[in-house]
Design a protein around this motif. Structure first.
Motif, PDB file in Angstrom:
ATOM      1  N   TYR A 161     -62.829  48.129  38.744  1.00 24.69           N
ATOM      2  CA  TYR A 161     -63.663  47.033  38.259  1.00 24.69           C
ATOM      3  C   TYR A 161     -65.128  47.447  38.366  1.00 24.69           C
ATOM      4  O   TYR A 161     -65.490  48.278  39.217  1.00 24.69           O
ATOM      5  N   PRO A 162     -65.992  46.841  37.563  1.00 26.23           N
ATOM      6  CA  PRO A 162     -67.429  47.051  37.773  1.00 26.23           C
ATOM      7  C   PRO A 162     -67.827  46.570  39.167  1.00 26.23           C
ATOM      8  O   PRO A 162     -67.400  45.487  39.594  1.00 26.23           O
ATOM      9  N   PRO A 163     -68.610  47.340  39.903  1.00 24.07           N
ATOM     10  CA  PRO A 163     -68.963  46.931  41.269  1.00 24.07           C
ATOM     11  C   PRO A 163     -69.591  45.546  41.351  1.00 24.07           C
ATOM     12  O   PRO A 163     -69.311  44.790  42.286  1.00 24.07           O
ATOM     13  N   GLU A 164     -70.418  45.175  40.377  1.00 25.98           N
ATOM     14  CA  GLU A 164     -71.085  43.873  40.451  1.00 25.98           C
ATOM     15  C   GLU A 164     -70.088  42.716  40.331  1.00 25.98           C
ATOM     16  O   GLU A 164     -70.321  41.625  40.860  1.00 25.98           O
ATOM     17  N   ARG A 202     -56.524  42.974  47.490  1.00 31.57           N
ATOM     18  CA  ARG A 202     -57.574  43.421  48.385  1.00 31.57           C
ATOM     19  C   ARG A 202     -58.578  44.294  47.641  1.00 31.57           C
ATOM     20  O   ARG A 202     -58.293  44.801  46.553  1.00 31.57           O
ATOM     21  N   THR A 203     -59.724  44.468  48.271  1.00 33.81           N
ATOM     22  CA  THR A 203     -60.705  45.414  47.776  1.00 33.81           C
ATOM     23  C   THR A 203     -61.291  46.160  48.962  1.00 33.81           C
ATOM     24  O   THR A 203     -60.946  45.872  50.123  1.00 33.81           O
ATOM     25  N   TYR A 204     -62.169  47.111  48.680  1.00 35.73           N
ATOM     26  CA  TYR A 204     -62.643  48.051  49.694  1.00 35.73           C
ATOM     27  C   TYR A 204     -64.136  47.864  49.905  1.00 35.73           C
ATOM     28  O   TYR A 204     -64.911  47.789  48.936  1.00 35.73           O
ATOM     29  N   VAL A 205     -64.529  47.787  51.161  1.00 35.46           N
ATOM     30  CA  VAL A 205     -65.875  47.349  51.502  1.00 35.46           C
ATOM     31  C   VAL A 205     -66.461  48.224  52.597  1.00 35.46           C
ATOM     32  O   VAL A 205     -65.759  48.993  53.262  1.00 35.46           O
ATOM     33  N   ARG A 206     -67.781  48.074  52.776  1.00 34.67           N
ATOM     34  CA  ARG A 206     -68.469  48.650  53.928  1.00 34.67           C
ATOM     35  C   ARG A 206     -69.281  47.566  54.617  1.00 34.67           C
ATOM     36  O   ARG A 206     -69.942  46.761  53.952  1.00 34.67           O
ATOM     37  N   VAL A 236     -67.007  42.633  41.630  1.00 36.96           N
ATOM     38  CA  VAL A 236     -66.387  42.453  42.939  1.00 36.96           C
ATOM     39  C   VAL A 236     -67.411  42.007  43.976  1.00 36.96           C
ATOM     40  O   VAL A 236     -67.113  41.202  44.862  1.00 36.96           O
ATOM     41  N   ARG A 237     -68.630  42.496  43.853  1.00 39.03           N
ATOM     42  CA  ARG A 237     -69.680  42.156  44.824  1.00 39.03           C
ATOM     43  C   ARG A 237     -69.869  40.644  44.930  1.00 39.03           C
ATOM     44  O   ARG A 237     -70.139  40.121  46.018  1.00 39.03           O
ATOM     45  N   ALA A 238     -69.702  39.945  43.833  1.00 37.78           N
ATOM     46  CA  ALA A 238     -69.899  38.493  43.831  1.00 37.78           C
ATOM     47  C   ALA A 238     -68.885  37.757  44.702  1.00 37.78           C
ATOM     48  O   ALA A 238     -69.108  36.594  45.056  1.00 37.78           O
ATOM     49  N   LEU A 239     -67.781  38.419  45.074  1.00 36.35           N
ATOM     50  CA  LEU A 239     -66.730  37.778  45.873  1.00 36.35           C
ATOM     51  C   LEU A 239     -66.823  38.109  47.358  1.00 36.35           C
ATOM     52  O   LEU A 239     -65.993  37.645  48.135  1.00 36.35           O
ATOM     53  N   LEU A 240     -67.835  38.895  47.752  1.00 34.93           N
ATOM     54  CA  LEU A 240     -67.930  39.351  49.142  1.00 34.93           C
ATOM     55  C   LEU A 240     -68.909  38.491  49.937  1.00 34.93           C
ATOM     56  O   LEU A 240     -69.893  37.991  49.391  1.00 34.93           O
ATOM     57  N   PRO A 241     -68.674  38.350  51.237  1.00 38.00           N
ATOM     58  CA  PRO A 241     -69.603  37.599  52.083  1.00 38.00           C
ATOM     59  C   PRO A 241     -70.801  38.461  52.468  1.00 38.00           C
ATOM     60  O   PRO A 241     -70.793  39.691  52.322  1.00 38.00           O
ATOM     61  N   ASP A 242     -71.832  37.811  52.981  1.00 36.42           N
ATOM     62  CA  ASP A 242     -72.966  38.546  53.534  1.00 36.42           C
ATOM     63  C   ASP A 242     -72.485  39.496  54.622  1.00 36.42           C
ATOM     64  O   ASP A 242     -71.604  39.161  55.415  1.00 36.42           O
ATOM     65  N   GLY A 243     -73.088  40.671  54.663  1.00 37.23           N
ATOM     66  CA  GLY A 243     -72.714  41.656  55.668  1.00 37.23           C
ATOM     67  C   GLY A 243     -71.773  42.723  55.162  1.00 37.23           C
ATOM     68  O   GLY A 243     -71.597  43.754  55.806  1.00 37.23           O
ATOM     69  N   ALA A 282     -56.870  34.066  39.721  1.00 36.33           N
ATOM     70  CA  ALA A 282     -56.922  32.946  40.667  1.00 36.33           C
ATOM     71  C   ALA A 282     -58.038  33.116  41.695  1.00 36.33           C
ATOM     72  O   ALA A 282     -58.567  32.118  42.204  1.00 36.33           O
ATOM     73  N   VAL A 283     -58.396  34.360  42.025  1.00 35.09           N
ATOM     74  CA  VAL A 283     -59.463  34.585  43.009  1.00 35.09           C
ATOM     75  C   VAL A 283     -60.831  34.723  42.361  1.00 35.09           C
ATOM     76  O   VAL A 283     -61.834  34.920  43.060  1.00 35.09           O
ATOM     77  N   GLY A 284     -60.890  34.654  41.031  1.00 32.81           N
ATOM     78  CA  GLY A 284     -62.177  34.704  40.354  1.00 32.81           C
ATOM     79  C   GLY A 284     -62.508  36.009  39.680  1.00 32.81           C
ATOM     80  O   GLY A 284     -63.654  36.206  39.230  1.00 32.81           O
ATOM     81  N   LEU A 285     -61.557  36.912  39.567  1.00 35.95           N
ATOM     82  CA  LEU A 285     -61.755  38.172  38.858  1.00 35.95           C
ATOM     83  C   LEU A 285     -61.308  38.049  37.409  1.00 35.95           C
ATOM     84  O   LEU A 285     -60.394  37.273  37.103  1.00 35.95           O
ATOM     85  N   PRO A 286     -61.907  38.818  36.496  1.00 38.68           N
ATOM     86  CA  PRO A 286     -61.322  38.919  35.161  1.00 38.68           C
ATOM     87  C   PRO A 286     -59.945  39.570  35.243  1.00 38.68           C
ATOM     88  O   PRO A 286     -59.678  40.355  36.164  1.00 38.68           O
ATOM     89  N   ALA A 287     -59.080  39.241  34.289  1.00 42.82           N
ATOM     90  CA  ALA A 287     -57.778  39.909  34.246  1.00 42.82           C
ATOM     91  C   ALA A 287     -57.993  41.405  34.105  1.00 42.82           C
ATOM     92  O   ALA A 287     -58.847  41.850  33.334  1.00 42.82           O
TER      93      ALA A 287
END
Length: 227
Positions: free
Chosen positions: A20-23, A75-79, A25-32, A195-200
């Motif tokens: 997916y484009p990083p932006e 799931r997705t992958y984060v730092r 997925v970024r919209a679904l992540l919390p601060d930190g 359902a979680v807010g991602l494009p198909a």
């Protein structure tokens, strides 16, 4: 890990990944937390498996009656801001109501009807929270074992999971390396991503299969340290 909180096996596991484009997925992540990218993309994985012989540390796996049930993660992958990588769960579908207790640290568990079955050379997974609710159906055809390349390891191996409820929490994980095989998805239908807010998802997914790992050690969850 000095003292695991929980031990289990993660068996009959399939990994289905989309870029997916990083932006997005970024919209679904919390601060930190920030997106952990590979080849310039964020990756989202659908990972159905069997959670076997779930027990507290010190209880033998051979004890009769230990819980075994189907589970599926999106799931997705984060730092973390401190630089450590991990998993961020977008949703966790589970057939065991006991696991809903992990909502206390923000793990997004949803109880549903899940199934895993084998038929000849294929493995079939399915799950639904109810009529008209998020669901999935996946039939994979495992192939030959592979010697994992860098991307294979990157997509399948993480050693902590992050959740959030008020605070950001981390749960450490240890297990032996995944024995991976190539795989093909003969059937893939799912509504969890939307359902979680991602494009198909579009395009062909990257698919791996594993017979699983039998000694997974989950450490106690704890609030993340501030960087």
């Amino acid at each position: 890990m000095r003292l695991p909180a929980v031990r289990a096996g993660w068996l009959t596991q399939t990994f289905v990944h989309w870029a997916y484009p990083p932006e997005t997925v970024r919209a679904l992540l919390p601060d930190g937390l920030s997106v952990d990218e590979y080849d310039g993309a964020a990756w989202v994985g659908l990972t159905p498996f069997v959670m076997a012989d779930v027990r507290p540390h010190g209880v033998p796996a051979a004890l009769p009656g230990l819980p075994t049930f189907a589970e599926t993660n999106l799931r997705t992958y984060v730092r973390h801001r401190d630089g450590r990588d991990g998993l961020w769960f977008l949703t966790i579908e589970v057939a065991c109501p006991l696991m809903l207790a992990a909502r206390a640290i923000g793990a997004p568990y949803h109880q549903g009807t899940l199934r895993v079955s084998t038929d000849g050379g294929t493995v079939a997974y399915g799950g639904s929270r109810g009529t008209g609710r998020p669901s999935y159906r996946l039939v994979v055809r495992p192939g030959a074992p592979i010697e994992p390349a860098e991307r294979d390891v990157w997509l399948t191996s993480r050693w902590r999971a992050y959740t959030r409820l008020g605070l950001l929490w981390e749960t450490p994980v240890e297990h032996e390396p995944w024995p991976l095989a190539e795989a093909r998805a003969d059937v893939l239908e799912e509504t969890l991503t939307t359902a979680v807010g991602l494009p198909a998802p579009g395009g062909e997914p990257v698919v791996h299969f594993s017979e699983g790992v039998r000694d997974v050690r989950l450490g106690p969850s704890r609030p993340c340290r501030r960087a």
